[in-house]
Design an enzyme around this catalytic site. Structure first.
Site: not given
Length: 686
Positions: A46, A375, A405, A435, A468, A564, A592
């Site tokens: 992170n 992703r 990204r 997204h 997730y 979160r 998530h």
């Protein structure tokens, strides 16, 4: 809304508080020992991304004038200094946890992470053999000198900065760099077991042990190596005027990323001062870029630390649950034509989504598939299903977001693969990331088009679906499905439509429609009707949205939030946010899902979404939020959220003190949401 400036936490500082919660999991002795190592890995990973993305943005803003700072609302230089102070403290906690806690507890389990100074003759011979056979040929030391340019250090690669010298001699020391090949070799080497004792050594320490074999041609008896890691600015600069050659432009930009501006030098804190000064001078670094650490960098690799001890040193991985009344041995289309179904990941299997796509690929009645991909897993079964559909003559329209990204290169690969197989690939929009997580299948039934949809809060990624917590909805509600068709048509034409009745779509509508939903709760509160909001998301940082939530709280609306990550809103401020409560759950799975629940005078409205309350998600991305209309699914989501709101084991309070205080059960019952949700869903099958 009032124009008065409300109190906010800076988003970068708030993010660091979130990463502190990850560090808390590593410190929690109730967490299995190997998992604690993995939380250290997540913390480190992170922080790497933070220095690659967020800090460069602040660095660019650091030289703006006073008027611009006033407009911005904070002084970037001051924030950069505060970041440095917080990160240094967190790195000290990290080092203390690893060296004085986890290493000792591993030793109690008869597992030893040993270094080059702790090798006996037999283990030393074993490692020299390994070094010569596997390692030596991959190592290319670079000799440094003042008359040659300093080498371009790779982003996030681990290097040994080596000094060769002669004790008591006036002769100047030689410096060298050697990259540790962690990308091509395992980072952890398990040594032969001895007397029921198990040993692990890092690749780094094998190289340290064999340094003399690398620099054997030099007559220097003392060879020292200190690890360093440079983190570079990873923001992409994309030529916005390019359209047809977008992939080429993106590929070139990805190459530039490797040579971005240095943002952080993480170094072994035992490095001699003159060696550190040499690096600082050669790399042109400022003081805020220097972060002292321990002898091991790229700690993210510890996510793969081998468990060579008891199975209890890791979390048990319960088998994914079946969804009641949704049978994988039967047609998904036939089953979801009668009602909506919710898949709760990772508690239930991602195989339902794969089955949906596979059935579409072979069903003769299916004519068309539309899907957005952000992703993807490394060996994506989603991609395989889409390719099979194209081979079977279906029209497959796939939007792959090339600007996701750090997944750009992977997505370029899948784009090329899909196009080779006859799939129509939409590269997305230059100025807006797509997204949303949506899929629409067109099926001809009785000579008319019938639509089957899957809408989700998380990616079509079977790997992350095991880690997730997300919700994935199957529906044949034709109102929702026809609006998805309209949305996909707009994406193909690269235009935005609005005036959706069911969907809430960014960038044109999300902000306005959420404001309207909040205003409705404020009116109901004033009129004495049932009012309240429960908002779950990853991050809350958009100032105007925070202002609107403050307005609701000040009007007496009870607001409960589960966030979160970043939370720039400050709960508990008298007269402003005393009706707002915020918790953050960090546990074995990554929370998530985005869920919005509005009391609506007693007739609750429930939405699932791909969007967080960040400015980019509201105004600069294509996001899809969707209503939950099936009463059974709505009840299930409400139950799951209620379980999370009770958590007093892994939930932390977000409060004015920013101290990440755990909610404690006291003498009452202990609740742990992720365990309790699994039990809840398991019981529903019976």
């Amino acid at each position: 809304m009032s124009k008065q400036k409300r109190p906010l936490i800076n988003r970068e500082i708030s993010w660091l508080y979130f990463n502190e919660r990850v560090l808390q999991e590593a410190a929690d002795k109730s967490v299995p020992l190997i998992e604690r190592l993995r939380f250290l890995s997540i913390f480190s990973s992170n922080l790497d991304e933070f220095y690659r993305v967020r800090v460069p943005t602040l660095s660019r803003l650091a030289d703006i004038n006073a008027k611009a700072k006033e407009q911005l609302g904070y002084n970037p230089k001051k924030i950069l200094k505060e970041i440095k102070e917080i990160v240094v403290k967190q790195e000290r906690k990290f080092d203390d946890l690893y060296e004085n806690d986890i290493i000792k507890e591993l030793a109690e389990e008869k597992i030893f992470i040993i270094n080059e100074h702790q090798l006996n003759v037999a283990r030393g011979e074993f490692l020299r053999k390994y070094f010569r056979e596997k390692l030596l040929s991959t190592l290319v030391p670079l000799m440094l000198s003042d008359d040659k340019p300093f080498p371009e250090l790779k982003d996030r690669a681990i290097y040994f900065f080596v000094r060769l010298r002669k004790e008591g001699k006036e002769e100047k020391a030689k410096y060298s760099l050697v990259e540790i090949p962690v990308e091509s070799l395992e980072r952890f080497i398990v040594l032969p077991e001895t007397n029921n004792l198990r040993f692990v050594i890092l690749l780094d320490d094998i190289i340290r042990y064999c340094l003399n074999e690398i620099y054997f041609i030099f007559d220097y008896p003392t060879v020292e190596a200190y690890s360093i890691q440079l983190t570079r600015d990873a923001e992409l600069e994309i030529d916005r005027t390019v359209s047809e050659k977008f992939i080429d432009t993106l590929t070139k930009s990805l190459q530039k990323r490797k040579k971005g501006k240095p943002m952080r030098l993480l170094y072994d804190n035992s490095i001699p001062h003159e060696m550190l000064k040499y690096l600082v001078d050669k790399l042109h670094l400022d003081a805020d870029s220097l972060i002292p650490g321990n002898r091991y960098h790229n700690f993210k690799d510890f996510i793969a630390f081998p468990n060579i001890g008891r199975k209890e040193l890791e979390y048990t991985k319960p088998a994914p649950l079946e969804v009641p009344d949704l049978d994988l041995s039967k047609s998904i289309f036939n089953q979801i034509s009668g009602r909506d179904y919710l898949i709760n990941l990772p508690y239930q299997s991602f195989d339902y989504i794969i089955h949906f796509l596979r059935e579409a690929a072979i069903d003769p009645k299916v004519t068309e598939i539309h899907i957005t991909l952000y992703r993807l897993a490394e060996n994506s079964r989603v991609i395989n299903a889409l390719i099979n559909a194209a081979r079977n003559g279906k029209k497959v329209n796939c939007l792959i977001e090339l600007k996701a990204r750090f997944d750009e290169q992977n997505n370029i690969y899948w784009t090329n693969r899909l196009e080779e197989e006859g799939v129509f690939v939409n590269y997305g929009l230059l100025d807006y990331k797509v997204h949303s997580k949506i899929c629409l299948i067109t099926r001809i039934e009785k000579r008319r088009s019938v639509y089957y949809a899957n809408l989700a809060t998380g990616n079509f990624n079977e790997k992350s679906a095991k880690l997730y917590c997300d919700h994935s909805l199957f529906t044949t509600h034709q109102g929702i499905a026809k609006e998805l068709k309209k949305l996909f048509r707009g994406l193909e034409k690269k235009v935005f439509y609005n005036d959706y009745k069911y969907l809430i779509v960014s960038p044109l509508e999300t902000r306005r429609k959420i404001y309207a939903l909040i205003d409705n709760e404020i009116r109901n509160q004033k009129d004495g009707k049932p009012a309240g909001m429960i908002l779950k998301m990853n991050s809350l940082a958009d100032e105007e949205m925070i202002e609107k939530i403050y307005e609701a709280g000040a009007a007496g609306v009870k607001v409960q939030m589960i966030i979160r990550g970043m939370c720039c809103l400050i709960p508990g401020v008298p007269g402003l946010s005393e009706n707002i409560k915020v918790i953050s759950i960090i546990d074995k799975y990554l929370e998530h899902a985005r869920v919005w629940i509005f009391t609506n005078g007693g007739d609750e409205k429930v939405f699932l979404s791909s969007a967080d309350f960040l400015t980019r998600n509201l105004d600069r991305r294509v996001e899809v939020s969707f209503p939950v209309l099936d009463p059974r699914v709505k009840e299930e989501i409400r139950d799951i959220i209620s379980i999370q709101l009770k958590d007093n084991t892994k939930a932390r309070e977000i409060n004015r003190q920013n101290n990440n205080r755990y909610r404690k059960p006291g003498r009452g019952k202990r609740y742990r949401a992720q365990n309790d949700i699994y039990i809840y869903l398991k019981n529903k099958r019976q």
